[in-house]
Each structure stands twice: as structure tokens, then as C-alpha cells.
Design a protein around this motif. Structure first.
Motif, mmCIF file in Angstrom:
data_model
loop_
_atom_site.group_PDB
_atom_site.id
_atom_site.type_symbol
_atom_site.label_atom_id
_atom_site.label_comp_id
_atom_site.label_asym_id
_atom_site.label_seq_id
_atom_site.Cartn_x
_atom_site.Cartn_y
_atom_site.Cartn_z
ATOM 1 N N ALA A 1 29.477 24.159 12.327
ATOM 2 C CA ALA A 1 28.192 24.103 13.027
ATOM 3 C C ALA A 1 28.033 22.774 13.760
ATOM 4 O O ALA A 1 27.550 22.725 14.902
ATOM 5 C CB ALA A 1 27.051 24.300 12.034
ATOM 6 N N HIS B 1 27.875 21.981 17.947
ATOM 7 C CA HIS B 1 26.896 21.103 18.599
ATOM 8 C C HIS B 1 27.597 20.038 19.440
ATOM 9 O O HIS B 1 27.207 19.784 20.592
ATOM 10 C CB HIS B 1 26.021 20.443 17.533
ATOM 11 C CG HIS B 1 25.266 19.250 18.018
ATOM 12 N ND1 HIS B 1 24.074 19.340 18.707
ATOM 13 C CD2 HIS B 1 25.545 17.917 17.934
ATOM 14 C CE1 HIS B 1 23.647 18.128 19.015
ATOM 15 N NE2 HIS B 1 24.519 17.251 18.553
ATOM 16 N N ARG C 1 17.684 21.925 14.425
ATOM 17 C CA ARG C 1 18.258 23.196 13.955
ATOM 18 C C ARG C 1 19.771 23.087 13.809
ATOM 19 O O ARG C 1 20.352 23.652 12.874
ATOM 20 C CB ARG C 1 17.871 24.327 14.912
ATOM 21 C CG ARG C 1 16.407 24.748 14.805
ATOM 22 C CD ARG C 1 16.134 26.019 15.590
ATOM 23 N NE ARG C 1 16.272 25.805 17.034
ATOM 24 C CZ ARG C 1 15.305 25.374 17.816
ATOM 25 N NH1 ARG C 1 14.115 25.097 17.307
ATOM 26 N NH2 ARG C 1 15.502 25.209 19.119
ATOM 27 N N ALA C 2 20.403 22.359 14.727
ATOM 28 C CA ALA C 2 21.852 22.167 14.605
ATOM 29 C C ALA C 2 22.185 21.410 13.319
ATOM 30 O O ALA C 2 23.155 21.733 12.624
ATOM 31 C CB ALA C 2 22.379 21.406 15.826
ATOM 32 N N HIS D 1 21.879 23.830 10.445
ATOM 33 C CA HIS D 1 23.072 24.689 10.368
ATOM 34 C C HIS D 1 24.238 23.925 9.739
ATOM 35 O O HIS D 1 25.015 24.494 8.956
ATOM 36 C CB HIS D 1 23.478 25.164 11.765
ATOM 37 C CG HIS D 1 22.440 26.008 12.449
ATOM 38 N ND1 HIS D 1 21.530 26.774 11.769
ATOM 39 C CD2 HIS D 1 22.182 26.199 13.779
ATOM 40 C CE1 HIS D 1 20.749 27.403 12.632
ATOM 41 N NE2 HIS D 1 21.124 27.072 13.850
ATOM 42 N N MET E 1 23.835 23.672 5.963
ATOM 43 C CA MET E 1 24.128 24.954 5.329
ATOM 44 C C MET E 1 25.629 25.230 5.322
ATOM 45 O O MET E 1 26.161 25.790 4.350
ATOM 46 C CB MET E 1 23.384 26.075 6.053
ATOM 47 C CG MET E 1 21.923 26.201 5.687
ATOM 48 S SD MET E 1 21.642 26.456 3.913
ATOM 49 C CE MET E 1 22.518 27.989 3.633
ATOM 50 N N ALA E 2 26.302 24.840 6.378
ATOM 51 C CA ALA E 2 27.748 25.084 6.454
ATOM 52 C C ALA E 2 28.500 24.306 5.380
ATOM 53 O O ALA E 2 29.575 24.733 4.939
ATOM 54 C CB ALA E 2 28.266 24.706 7.842
ATOM 55 N N HIS F 1 13.815 28.119 8.335
ATOM 56 C CA HIS F 1 15.266 28.004 8.252
ATOM 57 C C HIS F 1 15.736 28.097 6.802
ATOM 58 O O HIS F 1 15.132 27.529 5.892
ATOM 59 C CB HIS F 1 15.726 26.684 8.872
ATOM 60 C CG HIS F 1 17.187 26.664 9.185
ATOM 61 N ND1 HIS F 1 18.153 26.543 8.220
ATOM 62 C CD2 HIS F 1 17.844 26.789 10.365
ATOM 63 C CE1 HIS F 1 19.353 26.571 8.784
ATOM 64 N NE2 HIS F 1 19.188 26.719 10.084
ATOM 65 N N ARG F 2 16.820 28.816 6.587
ATOM 66 C CA ARG F 2 17.268 29.096 5.225
ATOM 67 C C ARG F 2 17.684 27.828 4.477
ATOM 68 O O ARG F 2 17.772 27.852 3.241
ATOM 69 C CB ARG F 2 18.419 30.107 5.239
ATOM 70 C CG ARG F 2 19.629 29.703 6.020
ATOM 71 C CD ARG F 2 20.518 30.894 6.313
ATOM 72 N NE ARG F 2 21.689 30.524 7.087
ATOM 73 C CZ ARG F 2 22.921 30.449 6.582
ATOM 74 N NH1 ARG F 2 23.110 30.718 5.305
ATOM 75 N NH2 ARG F 2 23.933 30.116 7.336
ATOM 76 N N VAL F 3 17.937 26.712 5.186
ATOM 77 C CA VAL F 3 18.278 25.482 4.474
ATOM 78 C C VAL F 3 17.098 25.005 3.633
ATOM 79 O O VAL F 3 17.277 24.409 2.563
ATOM 80 C CB VAL F 3 18.745 24.379 5.450
ATOM 81 C CG1 VAL F 3 17.564 23.766 6.206
ATOM 82 C CG2 VAL F 3 19.508 23.290 4.708
#
Length: 690
Positions: free
Chosen positions: A302, A306, A378-379, A382, A385-386, A421-423
Motif C-alpha cells: 500500500a 502511494h 487513507r494511504a 492502508h 493494515m497491510a 476505515h477498518r484500521v
């Protein structure tokens, strides 16, 4: 011209380290390189050293060079050559060479004791001149001499600056005590006093950066505001730009306001290989925890996506897509920022590899539009989360990831809560699973409020946030409250999503669970039986949610009094779970756990103890020794170990478990309290106390 001494100049440990490099009465001298981020006071330390060396009579020649460009170094050397060697002022390069040659001691001549300060070297390559004729290449480094000293200040950390007898001195931030002493002294000189606790807090807000403290003190003096007002302005990042907190007249001959200190460094870092990636990398790091960011976050797929999309100089392929960025490229971008002292990058610290000063982060965020800030936040989400492992075996890593999520939520709230956001969900669950139940509840409560505000009360993300909030309130001991919350949620979920939506079915599952936990085991079993029919119809018999419902039905069937039926249901469920999910899936382990529990409750206490003994090593291998499910398995194993007749073994197992739960969950966690009670029970059994 040596810069004037700053007001209330602080004597620091770095100054002693500078002087300690001169040994043997000045006959053995190392070249010294002061390196550190912009604003830590390198120039002031160098000036203090130079003045002291001149005033104690140990120098014949002192040359101070502002070395921000090669031409400035050549010009300063040429001026010295003209004044000391009668060099031709119309040929600067020749004059500079003459001066450097003059510094070399000559046989039969009285040696000249000299100090050359190269202040603010912007690029190590600036100290090597490459004329058109390759044969005339020469160095601007002063020559080695037993009578000469060289002092360099720079933000760079390139290997080319060190070695060859050059001693590196890392200049850091003020200590908290130095920060408060500095602020107190400056304000006192202008007839101002501030409470020590406010100055301490202000220094912490500014990250103990000397330049920031100097400009803040000047702002307080110029504006007449007190530290409380300044801290309030500083905290309101959205309304107050850092540039707005700059005094009208900069103190201590400072050339640029704090907000502009690092702009040139960022530009230079962006030119280093891999070119164009340093700035977008800093954009990501600016939203994360200044105290430590795992490298895996900033080199994740992710993050690389970016970097590729925002590379300053993008090599566009024939498809028009940006050139991909490799893990090596991303790590190279971190090294480029490190070389310019914009970040600290230490691969030897696995979970906190990258550190960034909070004011560099704020300055970086201030350059972004609202749209850019949201996109980059948002990046960063992501990227976290990654890097977040599916199973949290490493509790230290999970803690760092939660800290980074917290920092991100502070700076990118609009962007994250607008889509829940799921994070945010992952971080709150992670906190709850490690015993921080109040934290999990607070975060989900905030998430419910935010999603209602941003998305509306009927949005699926709002409903999902309510689901998680009810779960953790139940986990904290309020089973009846959780059941009531799920009743209300189910009505809204069915109305918004429909009766067959997977989220509706999951809500029914949660309601049945907490109905049972609140004391209605038979009602929970009936609810799971009804849900199972609908899930088989909607999702199919092999869907993971269907398997979970079969497990729930069997569990509450046993709790409602049908232990034999529960044991048969678990025995039928286990091979299906292993076939669909695999033997190491957490749900498979949970099924084995509940199967063993049913076995014990059906009267086979020895078999239950053996089943848990077989389960524990697999749980530790898959989830790790500190995972809540591992701790729960140890608890249940100890219970059945005692029920099978080994009271002493049960007491020992509970004692060991209690120590680990206190360490991991805290002394007041419900699971810790349950273990403490069980330990007391089995200790009494060992002593033969009724």
C-alpha cells in the motif's frame, strides 16, 4: 563573522564532547562533524567552540565559512588566500588552492595554529571540485595537520563525511531540563515569568527542539501572550499554521522561520536515489506516530502504491501507469530522508525503525491541501493494515501499530471516519484483546458518534460500529446491556439491510451469544437453531459463519442441559471445520476447545484434560503464547486438570497463568480476576480446606 551567541545559550553535553576531541594539549586533533536535524543548534555549538578556542589563545587563524554551497566555500577560502597569502583576488579557485596549501606546515617555519569551521554543509560533494578538466579535480577539505582543527556542521549523514580521522558528533534535542531552563531565562530577561508546569508542557509540545523554543519564546515576548494561549494555538493545527506562530523579528540572527527550516532538506532528499520518493514518503510518515513507525508499514504494498503514484519524477511506462516502486526503493527513500536528518532510520529497532520529529510532521502536513491530506491519511491507513498480521503473535508490534493508528486518527480523522476505515476497527479490537477493555469501548463509542455524524445513523458503517461497541461492553462484564444493545441493533439492521444480509445474520448471532451470557441458555440455543436454518439457506452449509453458528448452537445446547447432544454436535462439527478452514485456523482451534469443554461437562474429565493438553501447543504455535485464546486454553486446561484429580498441578498452572495475565491484561481484567479466584479455590483444595 562568527554568529553571535544566542540569548540564554545553553551549555550542553555536546559542547564537552567537542572539547574532549582535542587531546595531548592540542597536538593530536581530530576533524569533527556535528550532524543533526535542522533547528537543533549545531551552528550555535560550533560558534561557542570557535569563540572559546580563539579566546584561550590556542589559535593563530580562525576561518568561519558558511558552506551551504560549493561556491561559498571557494569564495571564503579565496578571501583567506588573499588576506594571508597575497593571492590574486581575480582568480578565486587559485586563491583557494593557495590558502589550502598554506595550511600545510612547512619545515623550518613556525607552525600556524588554525581552525576552519564549515557551517551548514549541504552536500558532501560540494567539498570536491570537478572542473571541466578531470585532471584538475581537487578537494576543499582542509589538509591534515597536527596544528589544525576542522569543525563541520551539517544535516547530512552521508558516509563520505566521516572516516579519515573525522569524528562524528550527533547533536540532538534539548533535554526537558534544558528546555525549561532556556525558556525561563529568555522570558526572565524580558521581565516575564511563566509557571514551570506550563513551560514544561510547552517544551514537550515543541518536542524540545531548540529553534522552536527560541521562536516560541520570541513570539510570547512580542505578542504578550502567555504559554497557555500559545499552547492552545499550537494544538489547533487546523486553524493555526506553524507560520502564524513565528515572531515578527526572528531571534539570534536566525535566517528562516521554523516552518521553512526543513523545506530545502526535503528538496535535497528528493534528489537522492531513488529520486522523487523522499517527499511522498515523508507525506506518509507525517501522519503516523513520531515515536516509532515499523519499516514494514512504510515499505508495504500500500505504501509503495502511494510512492509510485506521487513520485516527483515519474518514469511513465507505455501503459501510462506510474513505474512500480520496489521494497528496496521504499527503503532507499527512508535512507534519503535519514541522510538529510529529516527522520531517524534505524533498522536495528524492528518495530520502531523510523522516528520523525513532531514539528517536521506538522510542517509537512501544513503543505498539503485538505484533499491531499485526506488522500495521504487513507494511504497511511492502508499501509498500517497491510503490515498488521492476521494473528497478533507479537504483542509489542501490535502495540506500536495501535499507537500509529491513534496518531493517524488524530491527524486524518475526517478521511478515516468518513468511511469508518477498518484500521480503526482493527486497532480497537487489538486493544480489547490485550486487556484494554476501557480503551476498546471508548474507541468504538467514538467511532459510533463519528460515523453517525459523518454518515448518518442508518449507514452500514454506523451499524457495524454499534455492533462492535456492544460486543466489548459485553466483554467488559455487561452481558445484559450487550443483549439489549443487540436487540435494538437488530431492528435497525433488518430495516436498513434486510433480513438476509450477512451483517443482519451476524447481529442475530451476537444477540444469541449475549442472550446466553446474560443467563438464558435455552433461549440462546433456540436462537442459534433458527439462525442456522437461515444461514444454510442464504450462505450455504460450508460458509465460515454457518460453521460458527453450529458451534454456538452446540455450546448453548450443552449449557441448557443437553451435554451429550452438545458433545455429538461438536464431534460432527470438527471435521467439517478442519475440511473448510484447515487444522490451524483459529475457528478450528476454537471448535476443538469447545469440543473438549463439552466432553468434560458430559462427565469425561480425564478426556477433557487430555484434549486441552493436546490443544495448547497447537494454539501456542498458531497464535503465540500471549494471545488471549492461548491464555484461555491454559485456564481451561488447569480447570480440567484439577477436576481430573491433580489439584496441586491445577494450582501451579493457575499461579503461572495469573502472572502472565497480570503482565498482559492487567490486575483488574475480568479474566485475571477469574484466574485469581480459581487459584484460591485449588490452593484450598491442596491444603484440604473445605
Amino acid at each position: 563573522m562568527i554568529p553571535l551567541e544566542a540569548r540564554s545559550f545553553q551549555h550542553r553535553a555536546e559542547a564537552d564532547r567537542l572539547r574532549a576531541a582535542v587531546e595531548g594539549g592540542g597536538t593530536a586533533v581530530l576533524s569533527q562533524v556535528l550532524t543533526g536535524m535542522g533547528g537543533v543548534g549545531k551552528t550555535q555549538l560550533a560558534a561557542d567552540y570557535a569563540r572559546a578556542a580563539w579566546n584561550d589563545g590556542s589559535l593563530d587563524v580562525l576561518v568561519w565559512v558558511t558552506a551551504s554551497a560549493q561556491s561559498a566555500v571557494v569564495s571564503a577560502y579565496a578571501q583567506a588566500g588573499v588576506e594571508l597569502c597575497r593571492a590574486d583576488p581575480d582568480d578565486p579557485e587559485r586563491a583557494a588552492k593557495q590558502f589550502l596549501a598554506w595550511l600545510v606546515p612547512k619545515p623550518g617555519q613556525r607552525p600556524c595554529r588554525w581552525l576552519i569551521v564549515l557551517d551548514d554543509v549541504a552536500d558532501p560533494s560540494d567539498l570536491i571540485v570537478h572542473p571541466d578538466d578531470p585532471g584538475t579535480r581537487y578537494s576543499l577539505w582542509p589538509p591534515a595537520s597536527p596544528y589544525g582543527r576542522v569543525l563541520i556542521t551539517t544535516r547530512r549523514r552521508d558516509a563520505a563525511l566521516f572516516g579519515d580521522g573525522r569524528r562524528r558528533i550527533e547533536v540532538g534535542l534539548f533535554t526537558p531540563a534544558e528546555s525549561v531552563a532556556y525558556l525561563s531565562s529568555v522570558l526572565k530577561a524580558h521581565g516575564r515569568t511563566e509557571p514551570v508546569d506550563q513551560l514544561t508542557a510547552l517544551a514537550a509540545d515543541l518536542g524540545h527542539l531548540p529553534l522552536a523554543l527560541a521562536q516560541a519564546a520570541a513570539y510570547l515576548i512580542d505578542s504578550g501572550n502567555n504559554a497557555v494561549v500559545y499552547r492552545g494555538l499550537l494544538a489547533d493545527e487546523r486553524a493555526t499554521a506553524l507560520a502564524d506562530l513565528t515572531p515578527d523579528a526572528l531571534p539570534d540572527e536566525q535566517a528562516t522561520p521554523l516552518s521553512a527550516v526543513w523545506s530545502l532538506s526535503v528538496a535535497r532528499a528528493n534528489t537522492l536515489r531513488p529520486a522523487g520518493l523522499a517527499r511522498p514518503m515523508l507525506h506518509l510518515a507525517a501522519f503516523l506516530d513520531p515515536n516509532g513507525i515499523p519499516q514494514d508499514v512504510l515499505t508495504s504494498e500500500a505504501a509503495r502504491t502511494h510512492l509510485a503514484a506521487h513520485r516527483v519524477s515519474v518514469n511513465v511506462a507505455t501503459t501510462g501507469e506510474p513505474a512500480p516502486v520496489s521494497c528496496s526503493d521504499a527503503a532507499g527513500a527512508l535512507r534519503a530522508l535519514h541522510r538529510l536528518s529529516l527522520i531517524d532510520h534505524d533498522p536495528g529497532i524492528p518495530h520502531q525503525t523510523v522516528r520523525v520529529h513532531q514539528l517536521i510532521q506538522r510542517t509537512t502536513r501544513a503543505t498539503l491541501t485538505h484533499e491531499q491530506a485526506g488522500h495521504f491519511a487513507r494511504a497511511a491507513a492502508h499501509a498500517i493494515m497491510a503490515a498488521w498480521p492476521e494473528f497478533e503473535r507479537d504483542t509489542a508490534l501490535a502495540q506500536v501499530l495501535r499507537a500509529n493508528t491513534h496518531a493517524l486518527a488524530q491527524h486524518g480523522e475526517d478521511a478515516l471516519y468518513l468511511g469508518a476505515h477498518r484500521v480503526l476497527i482493527r486497532a480497537a479490537h487489538s486493544a480489547g484483546k490485550t486487556g484494554q477493555l476501557a480503551v476498546a469501548i471508548d474507541q468504538f463509542d467514538h467511532l459510533v458518534t463519528a460515523t453517525r455524524s459523518y454518515l448518518g445513523s442508518g449507514h452500514p458503517d454506523t451499524l457495524l460500529a454499534r455492533h462492535h461497541l456492544a460486543r466489548w461492553r459485553g466483554g467488559a462484564g455487561d452481558a445484559a446491556g450487550a443483549a439489549r444493545a443487540y436487540v435494538e441493533l437488530l431492528n435497525d439492521t433488518e430495516r436498513v439491510l434486510g433480513p438476509d444480509d450477512p451483517d443482519t445474520l451476524n447481529t442475530r448471532s451476537a444477540l444469541a451469544t449475549w442472550q446466553g451470557e446474560a443467563g438464558d441458555a435455552a433461549g440462546a440455543a433456540r436462537a442459534f437453531a433458527e439462525l442456522l436454518n437461515d444461514q444454510v439457506r442464504v450462505l450455504g452449509p460450508d460458509h465460515p459463519d454457518t460453521l460458527t453458528t453450529r458451534r454456538g448452537f452446540a455450546f448453548w445446547q450443552g449449557k441448557a442441559g443437553d451435554a451429550a447432544g452438545a458433545a455429538r454436535a461438536f464431534a460432527d462439527l470438527l471435521p467439517d471445520t478442519e475440511r473448510v478452514l484447515g487444522p490451524d485456523h483459529p475457528d478450528t482451534l476454537t471448535t476443538r476447545h469447545t469440543l473438549a469443554l463439552g466432553q468434560g461437562e458430559a462427565g469425561d474429565v480425564t478426556g477433557a484434560a487430555q484434549a486441552y493438553a493436546d490443544l495448547l501447543p497447537d494454539t501456542e504455535r498458531v497464535l503465540g503464547p500471549d494471545h488471549p485464546d492461548t491464555l484461555n486454553t491454559r485456564h481451561t486446561l488447569a480447570t480440567w486438570q484439577g477436576e481430573a484429580g491433580d489439584a496441586a498441578g491445577a494450582a501451579r498452572a493457575f499461579a503461572e497463568l495469573l502472572n502472565d495475565q497480570v503482565r498482559l491484561l492487567g490486575p483488574n481484567h475480568p479474566d485475571t480476576l477469574t484466574t485469581r479466584s480459581a487459584l484460591a479455590t485449588w490452593q484450598k483444595e491442596v491444603r484440604g480446606v473445605g
